[in-house]
Design an enzyme around this catalytic site. Sequence first.
Site, PDB file in Angstrom:
ATOM      1  N   LYS A   1      -9.416  26.933  -4.520  1.00 13.42           N
ATOM      2  CA  LYS A   1      -8.280  26.502  -3.707  1.00 13.42           C
ATOM      3  C   LYS A   1      -8.641  25.290  -2.853  1.00 13.42           C
ATOM      4  O   LYS A   1      -7.805  24.408  -2.649  1.00 13.42           O
ATOM      5  CB  LYS A   1      -7.756  27.659  -2.868  1.00 13.42           C
ATOM      6  CG  LYS A   1      -7.045  28.653  -3.766  1.00 13.42           C
ATOM      7  CD  LYS A   1      -6.312  29.721  -3.017  1.00 13.42           C
ATOM      8  CE  LYS A   1      -5.469  30.512  -4.023  1.00 13.42           C
ATOM      9  NZ  LYS A   1      -4.866  31.695  -3.455  1.00 13.42           N
TER      10      LYS A   1
ATOM     11  N   LYS B   1      -2.045  24.493 -18.591  1.00  7.32           N
ATOM     12  CA  LYS B   1      -1.507  25.753 -18.079  1.00  7.32           C
ATOM     13  C   LYS B   1      -0.351  25.456 -17.099  1.00  7.32           C
ATOM     14  O   LYS B   1      -0.491  24.589 -16.237  1.00  7.32           O
ATOM     15  CB  LYS B   1      -2.622  26.500 -17.337  1.00  7.32           C
ATOM     16  CG  LYS B   1      -2.138  27.782 -16.716  1.00  7.32           C
ATOM     17  CD  LYS B   1      -3.141  28.409 -15.770  1.00  7.32           C
ATOM     18  CE  LYS B   1      -2.458  29.577 -15.104  1.00  7.32           C
ATOM     19  NZ  LYS B   1      -2.870  30.016 -13.870  1.00  7.32           N
TER      20      LYS B   1
ATOM     21  N   LYS C   1       2.131  25.708 -10.453  1.00  4.61           N
ATOM     22  CA  LYS C   1       2.759  24.822  -9.464  1.00  4.61           C
ATOM     23  C   LYS C   1       1.767  23.785  -8.951  1.00  4.61           C
ATOM     24  O   LYS C   1       2.162  22.701  -8.569  1.00  4.61           O
ATOM     25  CB  LYS C   1       3.439  25.603  -8.345  1.00  4.61           C
ATOM     26  CG  LYS C   1       2.527  26.485  -7.549  1.00  4.61           C
ATOM     27  CD  LYS C   1       3.317  27.208  -6.468  1.00  4.61           C
ATOM     28  CE  LYS C   1       2.455  28.225  -5.765  1.00  4.61           C
ATOM     29  NZ  LYS C   1       2.103  29.388  -6.589  1.00  4.61           N
TER      30      LYS C   1
HETATM   31  P1  ADP Z   1       0.627  29.122  -9.918  1.00  7.26           P
HETATM   32  O1  ADP Z   1      -0.498  28.853 -10.893  1.00  7.26           O
HETATM   33  O2  ADP Z   1       1.888  28.427 -10.278  1.00  7.26           O
HETATM   34  O3  ADP Z   1       0.205  28.903  -8.468  1.00  7.26           O
HETATM   35  P2  ADP Z   1       0.328  31.878  -9.264  1.00  7.26           P
HETATM   36  O4  ADP Z   1      -1.152  31.793  -9.280  1.00  7.26           O
HETATM   37  O5  ADP Z   1       1.049  32.062  -7.969  1.00  7.26           O
HETATM   38  O6  ADP Z   1       0.960  30.650 -10.064  1.00  7.26           O
HETATM   39  O7  ADP Z   1       0.797  33.006 -10.304  1.00  7.26           O
HETATM   40  C1  ADP Z   1       1.018  34.337 -10.012  1.00  7.26           C
HETATM   41  C2  ADP Z   1       0.762  35.119 -11.301  1.00  7.26           C
HETATM   42  O8  ADP Z   1       1.630  34.593 -12.370  1.00  7.26           O
HETATM   43  C3  ADP Z   1      -0.670  34.884 -11.857  1.00  7.26           C
HETATM   44  O9  ADP Z   1      -1.596  35.777 -11.349  1.00  7.26           O
HETATM   45  C4  ADP Z   1      -0.467  35.069 -13.350  1.00  7.26           C
HETATM   46  O10 ADP Z   1      -0.473  36.459 -13.664  1.00  7.26           O
HETATM   47  C5  ADP Z   1       0.937  34.556 -13.604  1.00  7.26           C
HETATM   48  N1  ADP Z   1       0.915  33.177 -14.152  1.00  7.26           N
HETATM   49  C6  ADP Z   1       1.113  32.022 -13.476  1.00  7.26           C
HETATM   50  N2  ADP Z   1       1.072  30.959 -14.292  1.00  7.26           N
HETATM   51  C7  ADP Z   1       0.842  31.433 -15.541  1.00  7.26           C
HETATM   52  C8  ADP Z   1       0.695  30.829 -16.837  1.00  7.26           C
HETATM   53  N3  ADP Z   1       0.802  29.522 -16.999  1.00  7.26           N
HETATM   54  N4  ADP Z   1       0.445  31.631 -17.883  1.00  7.26           N
HETATM   55  C9  ADP Z   1       0.348  32.979 -17.724  1.00  7.26           C
HETATM   56  N5  ADP Z   1       0.481  33.602 -16.557  1.00  7.26           N
HETATM   57  C10 ADP Z   1       0.729  32.864 -15.454  1.00  7.26           C
HETATM   58  N1  TRP Z   2      -3.638  37.392  -4.478  1.00  7.02           N
HETATM   59  C1  TRP Z   2      -2.508  37.642  -5.356  1.00  7.02           C
HETATM   60  C2  TRP Z   2      -2.106  36.342  -6.066  1.00  7.02           C
HETATM   61  O1  TRP Z   2      -2.337  35.268  -5.562  1.00  7.02           O
HETATM   62  C3  TRP Z   2      -1.347  38.202  -4.568  1.00  7.02           C
HETATM   63  C4  TRP Z   2      -1.700  39.492  -3.919  1.00  7.02           C
HETATM   64  C5  TRP Z   2      -1.928  39.700  -2.588  1.00  7.02           C
HETATM   65  C6  TRP Z   2      -1.869  40.746  -4.565  1.00  7.02           C
HETATM   66  N2  TRP Z   2      -2.222  41.002  -2.353  1.00  7.02           N
HETATM   67  C7  TRP Z   2      -2.205  41.682  -3.537  1.00  7.02           C
HETATM   68  C8  TRP Z   2      -1.782  41.172  -5.896  1.00  7.02           C
HETATM   69  C9  TRP Z   2      -2.442  43.022  -3.842  1.00  7.02           C
HETATM   70  C10 TRP Z   2      -2.012  42.519  -6.175  1.00  7.02           C
HETATM   71  C11 TRP Z   2      -2.328  43.433  -5.161  1.00  7.02           C
HETATM   72  O2  TRP Z   2      -1.503  36.399  -7.142  1.00  7.02           O
END
Ligand code: ADP
Ligand code: TRP
Length: 319
Positions: A110, A189, A192
């Site tokens: 991050k 992939k 966002k």
């Molecule tokens: P972003 O990558 O847009 O920040 P997040 O990390 O918030 O998305 O995504 C939340 C959940 O959505 C992830 O833990 C994953 O399970 C799913 N996810 C997000 N983007 C993808 C993707 N391109 N392919 C498959 N699963 C995804």
């Molecule tokens: N860290 C998870 C993510 O970014 C979100 C999350 C926070 C979560 N607390 C959790 C997922 C507890 C499962 C259980 O996608």
Amino acid sequence: MRILTGIQPSGKLHWGNYFGAMKSMFDLQEKGENFMFIANYHAMTSVRDGAKLREATRDVALDYLACGLDPEKTVMYRQSDVPEVQELAWYLSCLTPMGLLERCHSYKDKLAHGLDATHGLFAYPVLMAADILIMNADLVPVGKDQKQHLEVTRDLAQKFNNAYGEIFKLPDAYIPETVATIPGTDGQKMSKSYHNTIELFEPANSIKKKVMGIVTDSKTMEEPKEPEGNSIYELYKLFATGEEVEEMASSFRAGNYGYGHAKKALLAAYHRLFDPYREKREKLAADPSMLEDILSDGAKRARKSAAPLMEKVRSAVGI
Ligand code: ADP
Ligand code: TRP
């Protein structure tokens, strides 16, 4: 079996979120006692605007309800409506070795994506452990990127139990290996952070523009093409029936079938699935008090489970 998952309200949900996370949660809805919460405290590690956080929290709830979350079968609540979570996070913090957090990849990832190096971001896995442990979850559906956080959760539960007695269950991560990585409009992939997403409910003309803009190679319409690995085809597979997918594959291989044709088919397949969800979402959005009722009922049900466990925890730690 208790199933719990958390979603950060840190932006609009996109196709990757739907096929990578939401859909498998809806399938699990039939299999256990389900809890889904909106991790608004976690989102504060990246969102610094109160109005935006509030809006994103509401949007996530609406998106899930519109796409298939049944509030009778799944308890949906806001993380901040269950104060036991923060309290437990502190107790766990006092047992968390710095080295454990220093080894977490997601913190470094991050920072590499431009997030500020704050204590909140560093301590984020402890808050996540508290989310899971206070709800006594058995199974936690997450993406691969969260696997290490589940290991931290189990580790902290074990440390707590060793210090204070058997209070917490050790939860398991549920990471469906069958879930593909959904490609974005540039072929990477969908995420966002890469600005290549197609949101679930952005205006129809904007979806059209993005779909028609999906990056392809420069093969002419006449040339035969290999569909496997092509982003349009990979996305089409998510929305279309087996037969339709076969048909697109053979059209690509036969030639005289351009990327423009495939993009149109993809757009139509998106609308077929999502137009009814969009309609439902509009209805839900028009009745803010109903959404509020669903979330406060969810919080009540979540606290009913969290409060007695918290009593035990307080008594064990001497508070
Ligand atoms: P972003 O990558 O847009 O920040 P997040 O990390 O918030 O998305 O995504 C939340 C959940 O959505 C992830 O833990 C994953 O399970 C799913 N996810 C997000 N983007 C993808 C993707 N391109 N392919 C498959 N699963 C995804
Ligand atoms: N860290 C998870 C993510 O970014 C979100 C999350 C926070 C979560 N607390 C959790 C997922 C507890 C499962 C259980 O996608």
